[in-house]
Design an enzyme around this catalytic site. Structure first.
Site, PDB file in Angstrom:
ATOM      1  N   MET A  32       0.846  -1.200   0.000  1.00 41.96           N
ATOM      2  CA  MET A  32       0.000   0.000   0.000  1.00 41.96           C
ATOM      3  C   MET A  32       0.882   1.252   0.000  1.00 41.96           C
ATOM      4  O   MET A  32       0.431   2.335   0.365  1.00 41.96           O
ATOM      5  CB  MET A  32      -0.946  -0.014   1.192  1.00 41.96           C
ATOM      6  CG  MET A  32      -1.916  -1.199   1.128  1.00 41.96           C
ATOM      7  SD  MET A  32      -3.455  -0.962   2.008  1.00 41.96           S
ATOM      8  CE  MET A  32      -2.857  -0.670   3.645  1.00 41.96           C
ATOM      9  N   LEU A  35       6.680   3.133   1.380  1.00 47.40           N
ATOM     10  CA  LEU A  35       7.603   2.001   1.496  1.00 47.40           C
ATOM     11  C   LEU A  35       8.761   2.277   2.448  1.00 47.40           C
ATOM     12  O   LEU A  35       9.329   3.364   2.458  1.00 47.40           O
ATOM     13  CB  LEU A  35       8.151   1.648   0.110  1.00 47.40           C
ATOM     14  CG  LEU A  35       7.094   1.305  -0.944  1.00 47.40           C
ATOM     15  CD1 LEU A  35       7.766   0.912  -2.265  1.00 47.40           C
ATOM     16  CD2 LEU A  35       6.171   0.188  -0.474  1.00 47.40           C
ATOM     17  N   HIS A  36       9.090   1.266   3.234  1.00 49.32           N
ATOM     18  CA  HIS A  36      10.230   1.338   4.143  1.00 49.32           C
ATOM     19  C   HIS A  36      11.073   0.086   3.919  1.00 49.32           C
ATOM     20  O   HIS A  36      10.758  -0.746   3.052  1.00 49.32           O
ATOM     21  CB  HIS A  36       9.766   1.457   5.598  1.00 49.32           C
ATOM     22  CG  HIS A  36       8.711   0.453   5.967  1.00 49.32           C
ATOM     23  ND1 HIS A  36       8.948  -0.892   6.014  1.00 49.32           N
ATOM     24  CD2 HIS A  36       7.399   0.612   6.273  1.00 49.32           C
ATOM     25  CE1 HIS A  36       7.845  -1.528   6.351  1.00 49.32           C
ATOM     26  NE2 HIS A  36       6.873  -0.639   6.501  1.00 49.32           N
ATOM     27  N   GLU A  37      12.100  -0.036   4.730  1.00 49.83           N
ATOM     28  CA  GLU A  37      13.051  -1.148   4.561  1.00 49.83           C
ATOM     29  C   GLU A  37      12.347  -2.518   4.613  1.00 49.83           C
ATOM     30  O   GLU A  37      12.777  -3.464   3.957  1.00 49.83           O
ATOM     31  CB  GLU A  37      14.142  -1.022   5.632  1.00 49.83           C
ATOM     32  CG  GLU A  37      15.307  -1.952   5.490  1.00 49.83           C
ATOM     33  CD  GLU A  37      15.915  -2.016   4.078  1.00 49.83           C
ATOM     34  OE1 GLU A  37      16.053  -0.966   3.422  1.00 49.83           O
ATOM     35  OE2 GLU A  37      16.238  -3.136   3.647  1.00 49.83           O
ATOM     36  N   HIS A  39       9.381  -3.322   3.380  1.00 48.77           N
ATOM     37  CA  HIS A  39       8.888  -3.620   2.025  1.00 48.77           C
ATOM     38  C   HIS A  39      10.048  -3.957   1.083  1.00 48.77           C
ATOM     39  O   HIS A  39       9.957  -4.863   0.266  1.00 48.77           O
ATOM     40  CB  HIS A  39       8.174  -2.396   1.429  1.00 48.77           C
ATOM     41  CG  HIS A  39       6.951  -1.967   2.156  1.00 48.77           C
ATOM     42  ND1 HIS A  39       6.919  -0.828   2.927  1.00 48.77           N
ATOM     43  CD2 HIS A  39       5.706  -2.505   2.214  1.00 48.77           C
ATOM     44  CE1 HIS A  39       5.700  -0.685   3.427  1.00 48.77           C
ATOM     45  NE2 HIS A  39       4.952  -1.688   3.021  1.00 48.77           N
ATOM     46  N   GLN A  63     -10.249  -2.346   2.636  1.00 48.36           N
ATOM     47  CA  GLN A  63      -9.726  -2.991   3.843  1.00 48.36           C
ATOM     48  C   GLN A  63      -9.618  -2.037   5.022  1.00 48.36           C
ATOM     49  O   GLN A  63      -9.094  -2.407   6.070  1.00 48.36           O
ATOM     50  CB  GLN A  63      -8.400  -3.689   3.554  1.00 48.36           C
ATOM     51  CG  GLN A  63      -7.226  -2.769   3.290  1.00 48.36           C
ATOM     52  CD  GLN A  63      -5.993  -3.565   2.888  1.00 48.36           C
ATOM     53  OE1 GLN A  63      -5.896  -4.033   1.767  1.00 48.36           O
ATOM     54  NE2 GLN A  63      -5.051  -3.739   3.800  1.00 48.36           N
ATOM     55  N   GLY A 149       4.666  -9.844   4.068  1.00 48.73           N
ATOM     56  CA  GLY A 149       5.443  -9.770   5.293  1.00 48.73           C
ATOM     57  C   GLY A 149       4.811 -10.545   6.444  1.00 48.73           C
ATOM     58  O   GLY A 149       3.591 -10.570   6.599  1.00 48.73           O
ATOM     59  N   ASP A 152       2.399  -8.779   9.257  1.00 52.54           N
ATOM     60  CA  ASP A 152       0.941  -8.973   9.238  1.00 52.54           C
ATOM     61  C   ASP A 152       0.695 -10.476   9.223  1.00 52.54           C
ATOM     62  O   ASP A 152       0.329 -11.056   8.198  1.00 52.54           O
ATOM     63  CB  ASP A 152       0.333  -8.292   8.019  1.00 52.54           C
ATOM     64  CG  ASP A 152       0.505  -6.790   8.071  1.00 52.54           C
ATOM     65  OD1 ASP A 152      -0.128  -6.156   8.918  1.00 52.54           O
ATOM     66  OD2 ASP A 152       1.309  -6.257   7.284  1.00 52.54           O
ATOM     67  N   GLN A 155      -2.782 -11.778   8.338  1.00 50.41           N
ATOM     68  CA  GLN A 155      -3.026 -11.536   6.907  1.00 50.41           C
ATOM     69  C   GLN A 155      -2.351 -12.620   6.065  1.00 50.41           C
ATOM     70  O   GLN A 155      -2.934 -13.135   5.110  1.00 50.41           O
ATOM     71  CB  GLN A 155      -2.482 -10.156   6.523  1.00 50.41           C
ATOM     72  CG  GLN A 155      -2.415  -9.910   5.028  1.00 50.41           C
ATOM     73  CD  GLN A 155      -2.007  -8.495   4.694  1.00 50.41           C
ATOM     74  OE1 GLN A 155      -2.806  -7.592   4.780  1.00 50.41           O
ATOM     75  NE2 GLN A 155      -0.762  -8.291   4.314  1.00 50.41           N
TER      76      GLN A 155
HETATM   77  O1  PAF Z   1      -0.132  -5.598   3.706  1.00 49.95           O
HETATM   78  C1  PAF Z   1      -0.561  -4.720   2.945  1.00 49.95           C
HETATM   79  O2  PAF Z   1       0.097  -3.714   2.676  1.00 49.95           O
HETATM   80  C2  PAF Z   1      -1.947  -4.885   2.334  1.00 49.95           C
HETATM   81  O3  PAF Z   1      -2.827  -5.450   3.246  1.00 49.95           O
HETATM   82  C3  PAF Z   1      -1.953  -5.654   1.007  1.00 49.95           C
HETATM   83  C4  PAF Z   1      -1.487  -7.093   1.186  1.00 49.95           C
HETATM   84  C5  PAF Z   1      -1.053  -4.945   0.017  1.00 49.95           C
HETATM   85  C6  PAF Z   1      -3.367  -5.708   0.437  1.00 49.95           C
HETATM   86  O4  PAF Z   1      -3.862  -4.422   0.205  1.00 49.95           O
END
Ligand code: PAF
Length: 288
Positions: A32, A35-37, A39, A63, A149, A152, A155
């Site tokens: 989303m 971005l940081h280290e 990602h 979400q 990652g 989460d 997730q």
């Molecule tokens: O972890 C995230 O940044 C979001 O939940 C994802 C997996 C990109 C879905 O929008």
């Protein structure tokens, strides 16, 4: 250094088809943005598994269960694109909401079981939004491997279930949580902490690692968890939403030791909701 950006599914598929014809393996890293280290480590991991890596940047409205949270979500596409070019990502897919959810869009993907409890209990509809957008991103790009990652953790479990249940032909790879020097798990939300909050924030991971260590050494989970919660609140967090020990595979509550477990928590600081999780090791049924 720069990276190509496409904003339409047609444009994405055109590039991917070219790579497929050339015989390349494709990796996908959904994000989303902001971005940081953490990602960037996922992009590096994807590159180990693939010849070409696509990163997606989409702040998925479905979400977010709170409009203020969606509005406050940090956005920094130009900066993100520069970072992605720096780590050698090959393409950035950054669609507008209308491209992902055109008028008439009516489908929701809902994963039961692993999405219940923990974050699922406090963010109604959140995992439906995640499962829906991730199913779309996987079908739009049809990668060989997709990286998410472990930060989460729930997730990741939801996505593994989704892919297994719908027979989506992709390998899901989990990337280890990247931490700041003081232990705070990297998150785009950390940017929203005050300077004072930032000094306190690492007490969440301190408490989790401490409790995980105590449970691994044989202390009863209830006592270790109660102590960790008290530590987090004493540090200055306003609320601990949950702090629970779960099976690392199924996320079911741990009833008997012996299987790998995970301690997961969500807590509020400075009006920012932080989540984190750490492994809890056991050996041969006896807490280690
Ligand atoms: O972890 C995230 O940044 C979001 O939940 C994802 C997996 C990109 C879905 O929008």
């Amino acid at each position: 250094m720069s990276i190509s950006i496409v904003r339409t599914v047609a444009g994405l598929r055109e590039q991917i088809n070219e790579w497929r014809h050339a015989g390349y393996r494709l990796g996908l890293v959904p994000t989303m943005g902001a971005l940081h280290e953490g990602h960037l480590s996922l992009v590096r991991l994807a590159k180990e598994h693939a010849d070409k890596t696509v990163v997606t940047l989409f702040v998925n409205p479905k979400q977010f269960n709170r409009p203020d949270d969606l509005a406050a979500y940090p956005r920094s596409e130009a900066d993100d694109a520069g970072k992605l070019a720096g780590v050698g990502a090959d393409l950035l897919f950054a669609p507008e909401p209308e491209e992902m959810y055109p008028e008439g869009f009516s489908t929701t993907v809902s994963v039961a079981g692993v999405s219940e409890g923990l974050c699922g209990a406090f963010r109604p509809g959140h995992f439906d939004g995640v499962a829906t957008v991730v199913a779309k991103l996987l079908l739009q790009s049809q990668p060989d491997v997709a990286v998410f990652g472990e930060k989460d953790f729930q997730q990741l479990a939801v996505i593994r279930r989704l892919v297994a249940d719908l027979n989506i032909p992709v390998s899901i790879v989990g990337g280890a949580t990247v931490r700041e020097d003081d232990g705070l798990a990297m998150s785009s939300r950390n940017l929203r902490l005050t300077a004072n909050g930032r000094t306190i924030a690492s007490r969440l991971s301190d408490a989790l690692f401490g409790a995980a260590q105590q449970i691994s050494s044989g202390e009863g989970p209830d006592a270790a968890i109660a102590r960790a919660k008290a530590e987090i609140l004493a540090a200055g967090f306003s609320e601990v939403e949950y702090l629970e020990l779960r099976d690392a595979g199924t996320l079911a509550p741990v009833t008997r030791p012996g299987r790998p477990a995970r301690l997961l928590a969500a807590a509020w600081l400075d009006g920012v909701r932080l989540i984190d999780n750490v492994p809890v090791g056991y050996s041969s049924g006896v807490p280690r």
